[in-house]
Design a protein around this motif. Structure first.
Motif, mmCIF file in Angstrom:
data_model
loop_
_atom_site.group_PDB
_atom_site.id
_atom_site.type_symbol
_atom_site.label_atom_id
_atom_site.label_comp_id
_atom_site.label_asym_id
_atom_site.label_seq_id
_atom_site.Cartn_x
_atom_site.Cartn_y
_atom_site.Cartn_z
ATOM 1 N N VAL A 92 0.852 -1.176 0.000
ATOM 2 C CA VAL A 92 0.000 0.000 0.000
ATOM 3 C C VAL A 92 0.895 1.235 0.000
ATOM 4 C CG1 VAL A 92 -1.769 1.259 1.273
ATOM 5 C CG2 VAL A 92 -1.770 -1.245 1.316
ATOM 6 N N ALA A 93 0.798 2.044 -1.045
ATOM 7 C CA ALA A 93 1.595 3.267 -1.133
ATOM 8 C C ALA A 93 0.898 4.364 -0.330
ATOM 9 C CB ALA A 93 1.738 3.686 -2.588
ATOM 10 N N PHE A 94 1.650 4.985 0.589
ATOM 11 C CA PHE A 94 1.084 6.056 1.413
ATOM 12 C C PHE A 94 2.203 6.960 1.903
ATOM 13 C CE2 PHE A 94 -0.868 7.571 5.522
ATOM 14 C CZ PHE A 94 -1.902 8.287 4.954
ATOM 15 N N ILE A 98 5.895 2.349 1.183
ATOM 16 C CA ILE A 98 5.127 1.184 0.748
ATOM 17 C C ILE A 98 4.918 0.338 2.005
ATOM 18 C CG2 ILE A 98 5.026 -0.877 -0.707
ATOM 19 C CD1 ILE A 98 5.081 1.553 -2.442
ATOM 20 N N ILE A 99 3.657 0.182 2.386
ATOM 21 C CA ILE A 99 3.319 -0.572 3.589
ATOM 22 C C ILE A 99 2.988 -1.997 3.163
ATOM 23 C CG2 ILE A 99 1.746 -0.755 5.552
ATOM 24 C CD1 ILE A 99 1.166 2.313 5.044
ATOM 25 N N ARG A 100 3.716 -2.944 3.714
ATOM 26 C CA ARG A 100 3.454 -4.362 3.448
ATOM 27 C C ARG A 100 3.123 -5.043 4.769
ATOM 28 N NH1 ARG A 100 7.650 -3.540 -0.455
ATOM 29 N NH2 ARG A 100 6.721 -3.662 -2.524
ATOM 30 N N LEU A 104 8.002 -2.117 6.151
ATOM 31 C CA LEU A 104 7.723 -0.785 5.637
ATOM 32 C C LEU A 104 8.949 -0.372 4.845
ATOM 33 C CD1 LEU A 104 5.818 1.738 5.874
ATOM 34 C CD2 LEU A 104 7.254 2.442 7.786
ATOM 35 N N CYS A 105 8.755 -0.014 3.583
ATOM 36 C CA CYS A 105 9.904 0.406 2.781
ATOM 37 C C CYS A 105 9.591 1.717 2.073
ATOM 38 C CB CYS A 105 10.313 -0.686 1.794
ATOM 39 S SG CYS A 105 9.042 -1.120 0.605
ATOM 40 N N ILE A 106 10.606 2.283 1.477
ATOM 41 C CA ILE A 106 10.460 3.560 0.788
ATOM 42 C C ILE A 106 9.967 3.296 -0.631
ATOM 43 C CG2 ILE A 106 11.664 5.641 0.056
ATOM 44 C CD1 ILE A 106 13.734 4.988 2.279
ATOM 45 N N ASN A 107 9.023 4.101 -1.067
ATOM 46 C CA ASN A 107 8.516 3.993 -2.425
ATOM 47 C C ASN A 107 9.667 4.275 -3.396
ATOM 48 O OD1 ASN A 107 7.211 4.425 -4.931
ATOM 49 N ND2 ASN A 107 5.356 5.078 -3.893
ATOM 50 N N PRO A 108 9.928 3.371 -4.341
ATOM 51 C CA PRO A 108 11.038 3.568 -5.288
ATOM 52 C C PRO A 108 10.961 4.901 -6.049
ATOM 53 C CG PRO A 108 10.178 1.341 -5.476
ATOM 54 C CD PRO A 108 9.259 2.089 -4.544
ATOM 55 N N LYS A 109 9.767 5.410 -6.279
ATOM 56 C CA LYS A 109 9.632 6.707 -6.953
ATOM 57 C C LYS A 109 10.247 7.812 -6.110
ATOM 58 C CE LYS A 109 5.316 5.430 -9.220
ATOM 59 N NZ LYS A 109 3.873 5.677 -9.260
ATOM 60 N N ARG A 110 10.086 7.724 -4.796
ATOM 61 C CA ARG A 110 10.660 8.722 -3.894
ATOM 62 C C ARG A 110 12.183 8.614 -3.849
ATOM 63 N NH1 ARG A 110 6.956 11.659 -0.752
ATOM 64 N NH2 ARG A 110 4.971 11.427 -1.823
ATOM 65 N N VAL A 111 12.709 7.400 -3.937
ATOM 66 C CA VAL A 111 14.156 7.211 -3.962
ATOM 67 C C VAL A 111 14.726 7.876 -5.211
ATOM 68 C CG1 VAL A 111 16.020 5.516 -4.101
ATOM 69 C CG2 VAL A 111 14.066 5.074 -2.613
ATOM 70 N N GLU A 112 14.079 7.673 -6.349
ATOM 71 C CA GLU A 112 14.547 8.281 -7.593
ATOM 72 C C GLU A 112 14.479 9.804 -7.540
ATOM 73 O OE1 GLU A 112 16.284 7.046 -10.178
ATOM 74 O OE2 GLU A 112 16.281 5.310 -8.845
#
Length: 158
Positions: A92-94, A98-100, A104-112
Motif C-alpha cells: 500500500v503506497a502512502f 510502501i506498507i506491506r 515498511l519500505c520507501i517507495n522507489p519513486k521517492r528514492v529516484e
C-alpha cells in the motif's frame, strides 16, 4: 502555475503551501466523522486517505461511500488514477512509503526523486566550492533520512 508561469487565483490554496494541510484537515473533518459513524476505519493525512476493510468487496463498498461523501457533499474531485483497492500483501503506497504485511519500505519513486535532487546539487563542473555543495547537500540528506528512518532503508542509505 500554468505553463511555467505564475498567475493569481481566487479559489483554492497553493499546492504544497504550508496552510494546505491545515485547510484540508478542517474541511475533511466532516468526512472523518461520517466514516467513523459508519464504523469505517481510516487514516488520513491532509488529503491522503487510507480506508481499511477486511475484504475486497467491502473495500469497494467503502470506496463508493467515501467517493459519494467527497464528491457530492464536499464538492471535491477524487483522483481516480491515484485511487485503488489493494492489500498489504501487494503493498500500500502512502506518504512516500510502501506498507506491506511485515515491513515498511520507501517507495522507489521517492528514492529516484531524492537521487535526482542530489544529482542537481552535486552537478560536476558547476564551478562551486565543495564547501558550498556540502552545505546545501547536508540538510537535504538529513531531512530525507529523518523522514524515512521508520522504513527498512539501511541498504539505500549505504
Amino acid at each position: 502555475m500554468k505553463d511555467g508561469n505564475f498567475f493569481t487565483t481566487d479559489i483554492g490554496s497553493p499546492q504544497g503551501g504550508v496552510i494546505s494541510p491545515l485547510l484540508s484537515n478542517i474541511y475533511l473533518n466532516l468526512f472523518d466523522q461520517k466514516m467513523k459513524n459508519k464504523g469505517i476505519r481510516i487514516v488520513r493525512y491532509a488529503d491522503d486517505i487510507l480506508i481499511f476493510a477486511l475484504d475486497k468487496q467491502t473495500a469497494g463498498n467503502y470506496k463508493t461511500y467515501a467517493t459519494k461523501i467527497l464528491e457530492e457533499e464536499l464538492k471535491l474531485t477524487v483522483n481516480q488514477k491515484k485511487t485503488s483497492i489493494t492489500s498489504v500483501h501487494e503493498g500500500v503506497a502512502f506518504l512516500g512509503f510502501i506498507i506491506r504485511e511485515k515491513n515498511l519500505c520507501i517507495n522507489p519513486k521517492r528514492v529516484e526523486r531524492f537521487k535526482d535532487k542530489v544529482r542537481i546539487i552535486t552537478k560536476r563542473n558547476s564551478g562551486r566550492e565543495i564547501e558550498k555543495v556540502i552545505e546545501e547537500l547536508n540538510p537535504v540528506i538529513r531531512g530525507w533520512i529523518n523522514y524515512y528512518r521508520a522504513a527498512n532503508c539501511k541498504v539505500i542509505i549505504r
